[in-house]
Scaffold this motif. Structure first.
Motif, PDB file in Angstrom:
ATOM      1  N   VAL A 129      -2.323  -1.858   7.663  1.00  0.00           N
ATOM      2  CA  VAL A 129      -1.356  -2.036   8.748  1.00  0.00           C
ATOM      3  C   VAL A 129      -2.025  -2.568  10.008  1.00  0.00           C
ATOM      4  N   VAL A 130      -3.257  -2.141  10.271  1.00  0.00           N
ATOM      5  CA  VAL A 130      -3.992  -2.687  11.416  1.00  0.00           C
ATOM      6  C   VAL A 130      -4.287  -4.162  11.172  1.00  0.00           C
ATOM      7  N   GLY A 131      -4.702  -4.499   9.965  1.00  0.00           N
ATOM      8  CA  GLY A 131      -4.963  -5.898   9.623  1.00  0.00           C
ATOM      9  C   GLY A 131      -3.730  -6.768   9.786  1.00  0.00           C
ATOM     10  N   GLN A 132      -2.573  -6.240   9.398  1.00  0.00           N
ATOM     11  CA  GLN A 132      -1.339  -7.008   9.528  1.00  0.00           C
ATOM     12  C   GLN A 132      -0.989  -7.250  10.993  1.00  0.00           C
ATOM     13  N   LEU A 133      -1.100  -6.227  11.808  1.00  0.00           N
ATOM     14  CA  LEU A 133      -0.820  -6.382  13.234  1.00  0.00           C
ATOM     15  C   LEU A 133      -1.776  -7.398  13.853  1.00  0.00           C
ATOM     16  N   LEU A 134      -3.052  -7.291  13.542  1.00  0.00           N
ATOM     17  CA  LEU A 134      -4.034  -8.219  14.117  1.00  0.00           C
ATOM     18  C   LEU A 134      -3.775  -9.656  13.685  1.00  0.00           C
ATOM     19  N   GLU A 135      -3.433  -9.850  12.419  1.00  0.00           N
ATOM     20  CA  GLU A 135      -3.139 -11.216  11.961  1.00  0.00           C
ATOM     21  C   GLU A 135      -1.919 -11.773  12.685  1.00  0.00           C
ATOM     22  N   LEU A 136      -0.899 -10.980  12.818  1.00  0.00           N
ATOM     23  CA  LEU A 136       0.305 -11.426  13.522  1.00  0.00           C
ATOM     24  C   LEU A 136      -0.037 -11.820  14.961  1.00  0.00           C
ATOM     25  N   LYS A 171      -5.162   6.719  -0.996  1.00  0.00           N
ATOM     26  CA  LYS A 171      -5.894   6.004   0.039  1.00  0.00           C
ATOM     27  C   LYS A 171      -4.980   5.782   1.249  1.00  0.00           C
ATOM     28  N   SER A 172      -5.544   5.870   2.415  1.00  0.00           N
ATOM     29  CA  SER A 172      -4.814   5.573   3.643  1.00  0.00           C
ATOM     30  C   SER A 172      -4.475   4.082   3.698  1.00  0.00           C
ATOM     31  N   CYS A 173      -3.358   3.752   4.310  1.00  0.00           N
ATOM     32  CA  CYS A 173      -2.949   2.355   4.502  1.00  0.00           C
ATOM     33  C   CYS A 173      -3.331   1.850   5.899  1.00  0.00           C
ATOM     34  N   GLU A 174      -4.148   2.618   6.593  1.00  0.00           N
ATOM     35  CA  GLU A 174      -4.514   2.264   7.966  1.00  0.00           C
ATOM     36  C   GLU A 174      -5.113   0.863   8.064  1.00  0.00           C
ATOM     37  N   GLU A 175      -6.056   0.557   7.212  1.00  0.00           N
ATOM     38  CA  GLU A 175      -6.714  -0.753   7.259  1.00  0.00           C
ATOM     39  C   GLU A 175      -5.696  -1.884   7.066  1.00  0.00           C
ATOM     40  N   CYS A 177       0.823  -1.205   0.000  1.00  0.00           N
ATOM     41  CA  CYS A 177       0.000   0.000   0.000  1.00  0.00           C
ATOM     42  C   CYS A 177       0.863   1.264   0.000  1.00  0.00           C
ATOM     43  N   PHE A 178       2.079   1.165   0.552  1.00  0.00           N
ATOM     44  CA  PHE A 178       2.983   2.327   0.627  1.00  0.00           C
ATOM     45  C   PHE A 178       3.869   2.471  -0.611  1.00  0.00           C
ATOM     46  N   ASP A 179       3.852   1.494  -1.501  1.00  0.00           N
ATOM     47  CA  ASP A 179       4.800   1.471  -2.620  1.00  0.00           C
ATOM     48  C   ASP A 179       4.747   2.716  -3.500  1.00  0.00           C
ATOM     49  N   HIS A 180       3.582   3.293  -3.660  1.00  0.00           N
ATOM     50  CA  HIS A 180       3.453   4.440  -4.567  1.00  0.00           C
ATOM     51  C   HIS A 180       4.222   5.679  -4.102  1.00  0.00           C
ATOM     52  N   VAL A 181       4.635   5.714  -2.840  1.00  0.00           N
ATOM     53  CA  VAL A 181       5.423   6.857  -2.368  1.00  0.00           C
ATOM     54  C   VAL A 181       6.871   6.479  -2.087  1.00  0.00           C
ATOM     55  N   GLY A 182       7.227   5.230  -2.293  1.00  0.00           N
ATOM     56  CA  GLY A 182       8.589   4.787  -2.033  1.00  0.00           C
ATOM     57  C   GLY A 182       8.937   4.983  -0.567  1.00  0.00           C
ATOM     58  N   GLU A 183      10.096   5.544  -0.314  1.00  0.00           N
ATOM     59  CA  GLU A 183      10.561   5.772   1.062  1.00  0.00           C
ATOM     60  C   GLU A 183      10.087   7.111   1.615  1.00  0.00           C
ATOM     61  N   ASP A 184       9.363   7.880   0.823  1.00  0.00           N
ATOM     62  CA  ASP A 184       8.963   9.232   1.227  1.00  0.00           C
ATOM     63  C   ASP A 184       7.688   9.204   2.069  1.00  0.00           C
ATOM     64  N   THR A 185       7.867   9.002   3.355  1.00  0.00           N
ATOM     65  CA  THR A 185       6.729   8.897   4.261  1.00  0.00           C
ATOM     66  C   THR A 185       5.989  10.222   4.410  1.00  0.00           C
ATOM     67  N   GLN A 186       6.685  11.323   4.264  1.00  0.00           N
ATOM     68  CA  GLN A 186       6.018  12.631   4.305  1.00  0.00           C
ATOM     69  C   GLN A 186       5.044  12.763   3.126  1.00  0.00           C
ATOM     70  N   ASN A 189       7.515  -4.381  15.910  1.00  0.00           N
ATOM     71  CA  ASN A 189       7.701  -3.731  14.614  1.00  0.00           C
ATOM     72  C   ASN A 189       6.374  -3.533  13.901  1.00  0.00           C
ATOM     73  N   ALA A 190       5.471  -4.502  13.996  1.00  0.00           N
ATOM     74  CA  ALA A 190       4.149  -4.340  13.384  1.00  0.00           C
ATOM     75  C   ALA A 190       3.374  -3.215  14.075  1.00  0.00           C
ATOM     76  N   ARG A 191       3.521  -3.094  15.396  1.00  0.00           N
ATOM     77  CA  ARG A 191       2.894  -1.981  16.124  1.00  0.00           C
ATOM     78  C   ARG A 191       3.493  -0.649  15.668  1.00  0.00           C
ATOM     79  N   LEU A 192       4.803  -0.630  15.478  1.00  0.00           N
ATOM     80  CA  LEU A 192       5.450   0.590  15.027  1.00  0.00           C
ATOM     81  C   LEU A 192       4.926   0.986  13.650  1.00  0.00           C
ATOM     82  N   VAL A 193       4.751   0.021  12.766  1.00  0.00           N
ATOM     83  CA  VAL A 193       4.218   0.327  11.433  1.00  0.00           C
ATOM     84  C   VAL A 193       2.835   0.949  11.568  1.00  0.00           C
ATOM     85  N   ARG A 194       1.998   0.358  12.408  1.00  0.00           N
ATOM     86  CA  ARG A 194       0.650   0.921  12.614  1.00  0.00           C
ATOM     87  C   ARG A 194       0.736   2.347  13.164  1.00  0.00           C
ATOM     88  N   ASN A 195       1.554   2.549  14.173  1.00  0.00           N
ATOM     89  CA  ASN A 195       1.667   3.874  14.785  1.00  0.00           C
ATOM     90  C   ASN A 195       2.313   4.887  13.843  1.00  0.00           C
TER      91      ASN A 195
END
Length: 183
Positions: A103-110, A97-101, A76-85, A135-141
């Motif tokens: 990253v939350v889904g990934q954390l919950l599955e883990l 589109k937000s990647c919230e769903e 979901c983040f690929d379209h911006v590469g490393e540019d998180t800003q 690390n999955a929590r960090l991605v979500r946050n």
């Protein structure tokens, strides 16, 4: 200390942290041979991509199919590469589109599959699982943080300030609850 390349260097790359690391090294060097050493781990939100990679490495080792699903979610983040800003700005302007769903889904599955991962491996892999979950929590946050950076009504610093003590307390709660050999 050279690994701390991103802002805010004042938080980590300063004389107080250098003195602590020097003390920690001396402490570890004085331990008896074979004793478990103490480590210092980063908790900040600036390592979104490094944390995604850490989750993927763990899952590739314990569950390749779960790693595939995680890779698809994190794409979901690929379209911006490393540019998180850019991710934050594009989601704020509704250009992306937000990647919230995801990253939350990934954390919950883990979290849901944690017991399966430990059983399948046949040994207790609690440290690796713990690091992957953190690390999955960090991605979500971090995802929430980068979206909040561009919102007038939310202080992104508050998100960072809440993230860091929660991760510290989670580590302490798990670490202190273990027998010395498990810490």
């Amino acid at each position: 200390m050279s690994d701390f390349r991103r802002f805010p260097t004042w938080m980590w790359r300063n004389t107080v942290v250098v003195e602590f690391i020097e003390w920690l090294r001396a402490y570890n060097d004085a331990l008896p041979a074979g004793a478990e050493k103490v480590g210092f781990y980063g908790l900040d939100l600036y390592s979104l991509h490094a944390s995604m990679k850490a989750v993927l490495r763990y899952l590739e080792k314990v569950d390749p199919e779960a790693a595939k699903r995680a890779r698809e979610r994190y794409a979901c983040f690929d379209h911006v590469g490393e540019d998180t800003q850019a991710y934050g700005l594009m989601t704020r302007l509704s250009l992306s589109k937000s990647c919230e769903e995801e990253v939350v889904g990934q954390l919950l599955e883990l979290q849901r599959r944690a017991a399966d991962h430990m059983r399948r491996d046949g040994r207790l892999i609690d440290d690796e699982l713990f690091y992957a979950e953190q690390n999955a929590r960090l991605v979500r946050n971090a995802e929430a943080y980068y979206r909040a950076v561009f919102l007038e009504e939310v202080s992104s610093w508050n998100l960072r300030d809440r993230h860091m003590p929660k991760r510290s307390m989670r580590w302490l709660a798990i670490s202190v609850g273990r027998a010395p050999a498990q810490r």
